[in-house]
Design an enzyme around this catalytic site. Structure first.
Site, short mmCIF file in Angstrom:
data_model
loop_
_atom_site.label_atom_id
_atom_site.label_comp_id
_atom_site.label_asym_id
_atom_site.label_seq_id
_atom_site.Cartn_x
_atom_site.Cartn_y
_atom_site.Cartn_z
N ASP A 1 89.83 52.88 48.33
CA ASP A 1 89.46 53.38 49.66
C ASP A 1 88.41 52.43 50.22
O ASP A 1 87.72 51.74 49.47
CB ASP A 1 88.95 54.82 49.60
CG ASP A 1 87.63 54.96 48.86
OD1 ASP A 1 86.57 54.96 49.53
OD2 ASP A 1 87.64 55.05 47.62
N GLU B 1 80.26 64.88 51.62
CA GLU B 1 79.15 64.30 50.88
C GLU B 1 78.02 63.95 51.85
O GLU B 1 78.20 63.93 53.06
CB GLU B 1 79.58 63.03 50.16
CG GLU B 1 80.06 61.93 51.09
CD GLU B 1 80.41 60.64 50.37
OE1 GLU B 1 79.70 60.28 49.41
OE2 GLU B 1 81.38 59.97 50.80
N ASP C 1 86.07 64.09 53.59
CA ASP C 1 84.99 63.44 52.83
C ASP C 1 83.73 64.31 52.93
O ASP C 1 83.05 64.32 53.96
CB ASP C 1 84.73 62.05 53.40
CG ASP C 1 83.79 61.23 52.53
OD1 ASP C 1 83.14 61.80 51.63
OD2 ASP C 1 83.68 60.01 52.76
#
Length: 242
Positions: free
Chosen positions: A36, A129, A127
């Site tokens: 990624d 985080e 995502d």
């Protein structure tokens, strides 16, 4: 006798292990490797990655500042041109922005559908985080996350979650907080643990969280190494059971 039962159990488990039917056995050997990234990666770099054994790519599609990543379609097109069969995207949402989770998701999906529909193979990873990008409230974070999950599922495309046990508990207040139906294994997790080991043996021993605590619901992917220079590109390294 108890001894005979124990012997039979050991033999039975040995058969399962040899067949790879116990989670974690063949995950290193059978798992695919992929990358990624959050920068523009050329066709040549994608070709080099493919030649070096990487078989899937997940470029960033949406930025934490609340904007579309303008490189996402070019990255998907470059990966497709290089010969990658699996080309997914991740959204790094902005919980503190004025735009809603639905608007952020719609912005990404609309761009993918209108600009590079054939280059994107149709999965969106959320995502999750970075406490500095979220609010300081567990309840507010949970509310935004739940709206993001709903927004993703409403698109009709496949969805999944990227996070870690530490990030999950930091944002939501508990490793057991769960939202989203993974009972059929169709809302998978991609977890991070930088142990430089592509196997999944560490997940249930130490790093499980959220809706993926159940031993029967195996993680789909693992990010086992952070920013790494490979083929003139800055990427994270992953393994996956895709």
């Amino acid at each position: 006798t108890v001894y005979q039962i124990a012997v039979h159990m050991i033999v039975f488990l040995s058969v399962l292990l040899s067949c790879g039917l116990v989670w974690g056995l063949n995950s290193t050997e059978s798992g695919l490797r992929g990358v990624d990234y959050s920068e523009l990666v050329s066709i040549d770099s994608h070709s080099c990655l493919l030649q070096n054994g990487y078989s899937f790519v997940i470029p960033r599609g949406y930025r934490s500042i609340g904007e579309l990543d303008e490189n996402v379609c070019q990255n998907l097109i470059n990966a497709q041109s290089a010969g990658f069969d699996t080309r997914e995207v991740y959204i790094f949402p902005c919980p503190t922005c004025s735009s809603s989770a639905q608007t952020q998701m719609d912005t990404l999906v609309s761009h993918l559908k209108s600009t590079c529909p054939d280059a994107w193979t149709g999965r969106i990873w959320l995502d999750i985080e970075g406490a500095e990008y979220w609010t300081g409230s567990y309840s507010s974070n949970q509310a935004f996350y739940e709206s993001l999950v709903d927004a993703c599922l409403s698109t009709g495309y496949r969805c999944g979650v990227y996070s870690s046990q530490y990030q999950w508990s930091s944002l939501f207040g508990s490793t057991s907080y769960c939202y989203g139906d993974n009972s059929k294994g169709d809302f998978p997790v991609w977890y991070s643990h930088y142990d430089y080991d592509p196997s999944f043996d560490d997940y249930y021993s130490k790093y499980s969280f959220g809706c993926w605590l159940d031993f029967s619901l195996n993680p789909l992917a693992k990010q086992y190494s952070g920013t790494t220079s490979v083929c003139s590109a800055s990427v994270d390294l992953n393994s996956a059971l895709m």
